[in-house]
Structure formats: structure tokens, C-alpha cells
Design a protein around this motif. Structure first.
Motif, PDB file in Angstrom:
ATOM      1  N   UNK A 306      -2.031   2.295   3.741  1.00 33.09           N
ATOM      2  CA  UNK A 306      -0.891   3.192   3.607  1.00 33.09           C
ATOM      3  C   UNK A 306       0.275   2.759   4.497  1.00 33.09           C
ATOM      4  N   UNK A 307       0.456   1.470   4.603  1.00 35.60           N
ATOM      5  CA  UNK A 307       1.597   0.931   5.327  1.00 35.60           C
ATOM      6  C   UNK A 307       2.860   1.029   4.467  1.00 35.60           C
ATOM      7  N   UNK A 308       4.036   0.842   5.066  1.00 36.90           N
ATOM      8  CA  UNK A 308       5.283   0.932   4.275  1.00 36.90           C
ATOM      9  C   UNK A 308       5.349  -0.033   3.103  1.00 36.90           C
ATOM     10  N   UNK A 309       4.588  -1.140   3.160  1.00 38.33           N
ATOM     11  CA  UNK A 309       4.627  -2.097   2.054  1.00 38.33           C
ATOM     12  C   UNK A 309       4.133  -1.443   0.767  1.00 38.33           C
ATOM     13  N   UNK A 310       3.237  -0.456   0.885  1.00 41.32           N
ATOM     14  CA  UNK A 310       2.749   0.247  -0.305  1.00 41.32           C
ATOM     15  C   UNK A 310       3.890   1.010  -0.976  1.00 41.32           C
ATOM     16  N   UNK A 311       4.707   1.675  -0.166  1.00 40.44           N
ATOM     17  CA  UNK A 311       5.884   2.361  -0.706  1.00 40.44           C
ATOM     18  C   UNK A 311       6.825   1.371  -1.374  1.00 40.44           C
ATOM     19  N   UNK A 312       7.000   0.220  -0.738  1.00 39.65           N
ATOM     20  CA  UNK A 312       7.871  -0.810  -1.302  1.00 39.65           C
ATOM     21  C   UNK A 312       7.365  -1.259  -2.670  1.00 39.65           C
ATOM     22  N   UNK A 313       6.067  -1.438  -2.809  1.00 41.71           N
ATOM     23  CA  UNK A 313       5.495  -1.841  -4.098  1.00 41.71           C
ATOM     24  C   UNK A 313       5.794  -0.806  -5.182  1.00 41.71           C
ATOM     25  N   UNK A 314       5.643   0.471  -4.842  1.00 39.64           N
ATOM     26  CA  UNK A 314       5.890   1.527  -5.828  1.00 39.64           C
ATOM     27  C   UNK A 314       7.362   1.544  -6.240  1.00 39.64           C
ATOM     28  N   UNK A 315       8.262   1.358  -5.271  1.00 39.37           N
ATOM     29  CA  UNK A 315       9.686   1.318  -5.594  1.00 39.37           C
ATOM     30  C   UNK A 315      10.015   0.118  -6.480  1.00 39.37           C
ATOM     31  N   UNK A 316       9.412  -1.029  -6.205  1.00 38.25           N
ATOM     32  CA  UNK A 316       9.657  -2.210  -7.034  1.00 38.25           C
ATOM     33  C   UNK A 316       9.226  -1.937  -8.470  1.00 38.25           C
ATOM     34  N   UNK A 317       8.052  -1.321  -8.635  1.00 36.89           N
ATOM     35  CA  UNK A 317       7.572  -1.001  -9.982  1.00 36.89           C
ATOM     36  C   UNK A 317       8.521  -0.045 -10.694  1.00 36.89           C
ATOM     37  N   UNK A 318       9.070   0.934  -9.966  1.00 35.96           N
ATOM     38  CA  UNK A 318      10.012   1.874 -10.572  1.00 35.96           C
ATOM     39  C   UNK A 318      11.311   1.178 -10.958  1.00 35.96           C
ATOM     40  N   UNK A 319      11.788   0.282 -10.113  1.00 31.62           N
ATOM     41  CA  UNK A 319      13.012  -0.457 -10.421  1.00 31.62           C
ATOM     42  C   UNK A 319      12.817  -1.330 -11.658  1.00 31.62           C
ATOM     43  N   UNK A 320      11.634  -1.938 -11.782  1.00 29.14           N
ATOM     44  CA  UNK A 320      11.354  -2.776 -12.948  1.00 29.14           C
ATOM     45  C   UNK A 320      11.369  -1.937 -14.220  1.00 29.14           C
ATOM     46  N   UNK A 321      10.669  -0.802 -14.204  1.00 31.67           N
ATOM     47  CA  UNK A 321      10.605   0.035 -15.401  1.00 31.67           C
ATOM     48  C   UNK A 321      11.898   0.750 -15.700  1.00 31.67           C
ATOM     49  N   UNK A 322      12.583   1.183 -14.669  1.00 35.19           N
ATOM     50  CA  UNK A 322      13.835   1.897 -14.865  1.00 35.19           C
ATOM     51  C   UNK A 322      13.754   3.330 -14.374  1.00 35.19           C
ATOM     52  N   UNK A 323      14.562   3.664 -13.361  1.00 41.81           N
ATOM     53  CA  UNK A 323      14.565   5.015 -12.820  1.00 41.81           C
ATOM     54  C   UNK A 323      15.094   6.006 -13.853  1.00 41.81           C
ATOM     55  N   UNK A 324      14.444   7.161 -13.943  1.00 42.65           N
ATOM     56  CA  UNK A 324      14.850   8.182 -14.887  1.00 42.65           C
ATOM     57  C   UNK A 324      14.091   8.170 -16.186  1.00 42.65           C
ATOM     58  N   UNK A 325      13.175   7.221 -16.370  1.00 40.43           N
ATOM     59  CA  UNK A 325      12.418   7.114 -17.614  1.00 40.43           C
ATOM     60  C   UNK A 325      10.927   7.188 -17.311  1.00 40.43           C
ATOM     61  N   UNK A 326      10.234   8.161 -17.901  1.00 40.93           N
ATOM     62  CA  UNK A 326       8.783   8.243 -17.718  1.00 40.93           C
ATOM     63  C   UNK A 326       8.070   7.072 -18.377  1.00 40.93           C
ATOM     64  N   UNK A 327       8.527   6.707 -19.570  1.00 44.37           N
ATOM     65  CA  UNK A 327       7.931   5.539 -20.227  1.00 44.37           C
ATOM     66  C   UNK A 327       8.192   4.281 -19.414  1.00 44.37           C
ATOM     67  N   UNK A 328       9.406   4.170 -18.881  1.00 44.50           N
ATOM     68  CA  UNK A 328       9.714   3.033 -18.030  1.00 44.50           C
ATOM     69  C   UNK A 328       8.852   2.998 -16.789  1.00 44.50           C
ATOM     70  N   UNK A 329       8.483   4.166 -16.253  1.00 46.53           N
ATOM     71  CA  UNK A 329       7.617   4.221 -15.082  1.00 46.53           C
ATOM     72  C   UNK A 329       6.243   3.635 -15.397  1.00 46.53           C
ATOM     73  N   UNK A 330       5.697   3.986 -16.549  1.00 48.89           N
ATOM     74  CA  UNK A 330       4.393   3.445 -16.942  1.00 48.89           C
ATOM     75  C   UNK A 330       4.494   1.940 -17.176  1.00 48.89           C
ATOM     76  N   UNK A 331       5.566   1.519 -17.858  1.00 51.81           N
ATOM     77  CA  UNK A 331       5.769   0.091 -18.112  1.00 51.81           C
ATOM     78  C   UNK A 331       5.937  -0.656 -16.793  1.00 51.81           C
ATOM     79  N   UNK A 332       6.753  -0.122 -15.887  1.00 50.40           N
ATOM     80  CA  UNK A 332       6.955  -0.777 -14.603  1.00 50.40           C
ATOM     81  C   UNK A 332       5.686  -0.862 -13.788  1.00 50.40           C
ATOM     82  N   UNK A 333       4.891   0.215 -13.778  1.00 49.84           N
ATOM     83  CA  UNK A 333       3.631   0.182 -13.052  1.00 49.84           C
ATOM     84  C   UNK A 333       2.671  -0.852 -13.601  1.00 49.84           C
ATOM     85  N   UNK A 334       2.570  -0.951 -14.933  1.00 43.46           N
ATOM     86  CA  UNK A 334       1.661  -1.911 -15.546  1.00 43.46           C
ATOM     87  C   UNK A 334       2.127  -3.347 -15.334  1.00 43.46           C
ATOM     88  N   UNK A 335       3.432  -3.586 -15.506  1.00 38.22           N
ATOM     89  CA  UNK A 335       3.964  -4.943 -15.321  1.00 38.22           C
ATOM     90  C   UNK A 335       3.811  -5.389 -13.880  1.00 38.22           C
TER      91      UNK A 335
END
Length: 436
Positions: A306-335
Motif C-alpha cells: 500500500x505504498x504511494x506507487x499503488x495509487x500511481x498505478x491506479x491513476x495511470x490506469x484511469x488516465x489510459x481508459x479516460x476519466x469520466x467513463x465507467x467503460x473506460x475505467x474497465x478498459x484502462x484497468x485491463x490494459x
């Protein structure tokens, strides 16, 4: 006329839902095909292929849940929460202290696992709500700093020797300090074993039949058990997705989007923006705690997770999928989980297997690796890059490259909907149906 408009909106939402489902299905098939091909290249048998797909499914589901929760706060409401890892830790450690047996070290209360999971989720929600109170007047970078500091306070508190074992009202509890805490057994074992709490328990009749069938195909029992749990996680992701989709389309969700666009205007319209932010913070943190519980259950809870790098990973996944989109969140998490997090490990295995790189040839420093490039010898640099020690650094380099590309070429992410309006009706129409 309003009935017709409602019908059109329902049909549009139905088609959008079908297109999103088709997109997620295509993504899943593509990722499974890719990693099946890589597994065949590496010479894996059926058991190895299934285990690879199990690992990809498990990580993708966990990150999808985390990104969905963060999207509720940042994508919908514009709350810059850098304390994701801290709220995850609250959920996991609370569940552990509630459900771990009193005879273990560190001890717990020994409550049933469902109560422990519910307690962990509620604790994460309450801590999230409390943490949001002093940050209500903060925005942007200031809120990020406060939540990041709070996350580190939580992590270091759980790591402190003071809380390794302590007593509350005569009850012994503990976090395990720096050594961590053994969490209760994964509930999926109830399907396959007579006594799921015992590691050496014989399989049940159902488990024996399932294990026997897959053993004949070369798939071992732990892989079957892990695959079943990964499938369960997919259903949990679907439930979280449906919940947040409904939240986003509700009046509550429209207020969240209004706060994201302009909090002052939302307040001027009579909305108590502070209360809305507390609620969304609590809900998002509860889902983060749930995702962390499902991630670590049956294993070991360590503050290193639970170091800050974990938060960074989650933010990167959200940025990849696209903020504001639930489908994008799933896509970003999987990618992120499959290609960026696990991808470097498979690259290392493929290169190690098919490129003649000896262990003794691996350079110890970057200078030793770069020097031979003058003679057009790339083998030392390749060996240095894919070594076990440096594969995590390779992951960070890859993440940096992806972020730079996205920021320059597609800052809204793959499926970002940051420009959607907060209104539920078409503002370009008059009440009578005529355009302005």
C-alpha cells in the motif's frame, strides 16, 4: 412529447450499453488471444496457459474495480484523491482484525468472514468520509497533498510496532507491524474442500470431481481454484460497474458532474456541494476497500502493498481508459494490468528464452550495459534491461512513455467523456420541442 423523448433516451442508452459490452468483449478476447500466443511461444502446456490467463483476469478485475472507484471521485466529481492506497489498507486490515482467528499471530476477533468484509468496507467508507472533512475547502493540488499525506499516515500507523499487537477493551488485536498479517482463507475454497480453513483439507465430492477432470488435462488444483476465484471477481466487477453507471445517470451523479465543471455554480443552484463531496468520497473509498480485500484475501497483508506507487498505478490506469467513463475505467484497468504491469515480465521471459544471453553476461551497472553499444553490441543492454532486478524499472519506463504519448496525443484517454454535460435534458430544445 416527453414520453417520446424518454423512449429515445432509453433506446440510446440501450444501444450504448450494447456497444460498451461489445467493446469489453472484444478487448477480453484480444488480451486472451495475445497471452495465449505468448504462452505457446514460451512452450507452456495447458496448465501454464490457463494459469497465465487466470493471472491476467485476476489483476484486470482488481484494477478495474479500483479504477471505477477512483473514477467516481476524480472523473465524476473532480476530487484529486492521491490516498487510494491508504483507503485500501484500511479495508484490508480492518477485515483482517475482525475475521482472523484469536489464536493466530497477530490475533483477531474471529468473526465470520462476511462480517469482516462488511466491516472493512464500512471502515474504509467512514475513514474516507472523515478524511474528506478537513479537505472540503481544498481543491486540486492541495487536496492531493492532503490525501497523499493521510495515506502515508495510515500505512506507517499499521506498520508501527505499537500496533503490532495491542488490546482494546480486553480484546487482543494486531496488524503484524512490518511482518504483516495473515488474512482469512479465500471463501472460494468452500466449493472445493471439506474444511476450507485447513490447508491440508481433502477435497469435497464436488472438488474431487472438478480437480480430477482438470488434472487429466494437465491443470493443477491450485490453478483451478484460482481460476474460479478470478471468474467470481469478474461478476463483482460487473456489479460495481452497474452500480456506478446507475449512480452516474442519476440526479446525484449529475450534481457530481456539475461540481466537477464548476462547484460555485452548483452551489449557487442550491446544492450542498460539501455534503455531496463527503458522500462520493465515502462511496469511492468503500469500493477501494472492497477491491483491496478481494485482492489480498487468503494471502498476506503487508504495508509494502500500500505504498504511494499503488495509487500511481491506479491513476495511470484511469488516465489510459479516460476519466469520466465507467467503460473506460474497465478498459484502462485491463490494459494496464495485462500489458503494462504483467507485459514486461513476459517480454523478459521471451527474450531470455530466444536470445542468447547468459547469466554471467548481465552487466552490473548502466554504464557497463551502454558501453558496448559503440561496437553495435546490444546484448549487454538487453540483458541489463530485462534482468529480474530491473524489470520493475522497465515497467516504470514503459509507463512514462505511455503517459507522455497520451498527454500529447489523447489527453482524454481512450474513452474519456470529460466534456459531457451535467444536464439530463437537451438544453438546445424549448419546452415545446422547438429548437432555439
Amino acid at each position: 412529447m416527453s414520453v417520446l423523448d424518454d423512449g429515445k433516451a432509453a433506446v440510446s442508452e440501450w444501444f450504448d450499453g450494447r456497444s460498451d459490452a461489445a467493446l469489453l468483449l472484444v478487448l477480453a478476447v484480444g488480451l486472451y488471444a495475445l497471452f495465449t500466443g505468448v504462452s505457446l511461444v514460451l512452450g507452456y502446456d495447458l496448465g501454464g496457459i490457463v494459469n497465465t490467463l487466470r493471472r491476467i483476469t485476476f489483476l484486470s478485475a482488481i484494477y478495474a474495480m479500483l479504477v471505477l472507484a477512483l473514477n467516481l471521485q476524480w472523473g465524476y466529481t473532480g476530487l484529486f484523491n492521491l490516498g487510494v492506497a491508504g483507503f485500501m489498507a484500511v479495508g484490508v486490515y480492518t477485515m483482517g482484525m475482525l475475521s482472523t482467528a484469536p489464536t493466530t499471530n497477530p490475533p483477531g476477533l474471529g468473526l465470520p468472514l462476511p462480517i469482516g468484509i462488511l466491516g472493512g468496507v464500512v471502515a474504509a467508507a467512514l475513514v474516507g468520509a472523515v478524511a474528506s472533512l478537513p479537505a472540503l475547502r481544498l481543491r486540486g493540488d492541495y487536496l492531493a497533498i492532503v490525501t497523499l499525506a493521510f495515506s502515508e499516515i495510515v500505512r506507517l500507523t499499521y506498520r508501527s510496532p505499537v500496533f503490532e499487537t495491542f488490546s482494546v477493551a480486553g480484546l487482543s488485536l494486531g496488524t503484524g507491524g512490518s511482518t504483516g498479517m495473515s488474512l482469512p482463507t479465500n471463501p472460494i475454497r468452500m466449493l472445493f474442500y471439506e474444511n476450507p480453513q485447513e490447508v491440508t483439507s481433502p477435497p469435497s465430492a464436488f472438488g474431487e470431481a472438478v480437480f480430477g477432470t482438470f488434472e487429466a488435462l494437465g491443470v493443477r488444483a491450485p490453478v483451478v481454484e484460482g481460476t474460479a476465484y478470478a471468474i467470481v471477481l469478474l461478476f463483482v466487477v460487473a456489479g460495481v460497474y452497474a452500480l456506478l453507471r446507475r449512480v452516474g445517470n442519476s440526479p446525484f451523479g449529475r450534481v457530481l458532474k456539475a461540481i466537477r465543471e464548476d462547484e460555485t455554480v452548483a452551489g449557487a443552484l442550491g446544492k450542498d456541494t460539501r455534503l455531496f463531496k463527503v458522500k462520493v468520497f465515502a462511496l469511492g473509498c468503500a469500493l477501494m476497500g472492497l477491491a483491496a480485500i478481494l485482492w489480498r484475501i487468503g494471502g498476506l497483508a503487508s504495508t509494502e502493498d500500500f505504498r504511494p506507487i499503488t495509487t500511481f498505478y491506479v491513476f495511470v490506469a484511469l488516465i489510459i481508459g479516460g476519466a469520466g467513463s465507467n467503460t473506460g475505467s474497465v478498459v484502462g484497468g485491463a490494459v494496464f494490468a495485462s500489458l503494462l504491469f504483467e507485459g514486461p515480465n513476459f517480454v523478459r521471459r521471451v527474450v531470455t528464452q530466444y536470445v542468447d544471453i547468459g547469466i554471467g553476461q548481465t552487466p552490473n551497472t548502466i554504464f557497463e550495459a551502454v558501453g558496448p553499444l559503440a561496437s553495435l553490441d546490444v546484448t549487454p543492454l538487453l540483458a541489463y534491461t530485462i534482468s529480474d532486478v530491473n524489470v520493475s524499472a522497465l515497467r516504470l519506463v514503459l509507463l512514462g512513455v505511455v503517459l507522455i504519448y497520451l498527454i500529447q496525443n489523447r489527453p482524454e484517454g481512450l474513452l474519456g467523456h470529460r466534456t459531457e454535460t451535467a444536464a439530463s435534458v437537451d438544453l438546445g430544445e424549448r419546452p415545446g420541442g422547438e429548437d432555439r
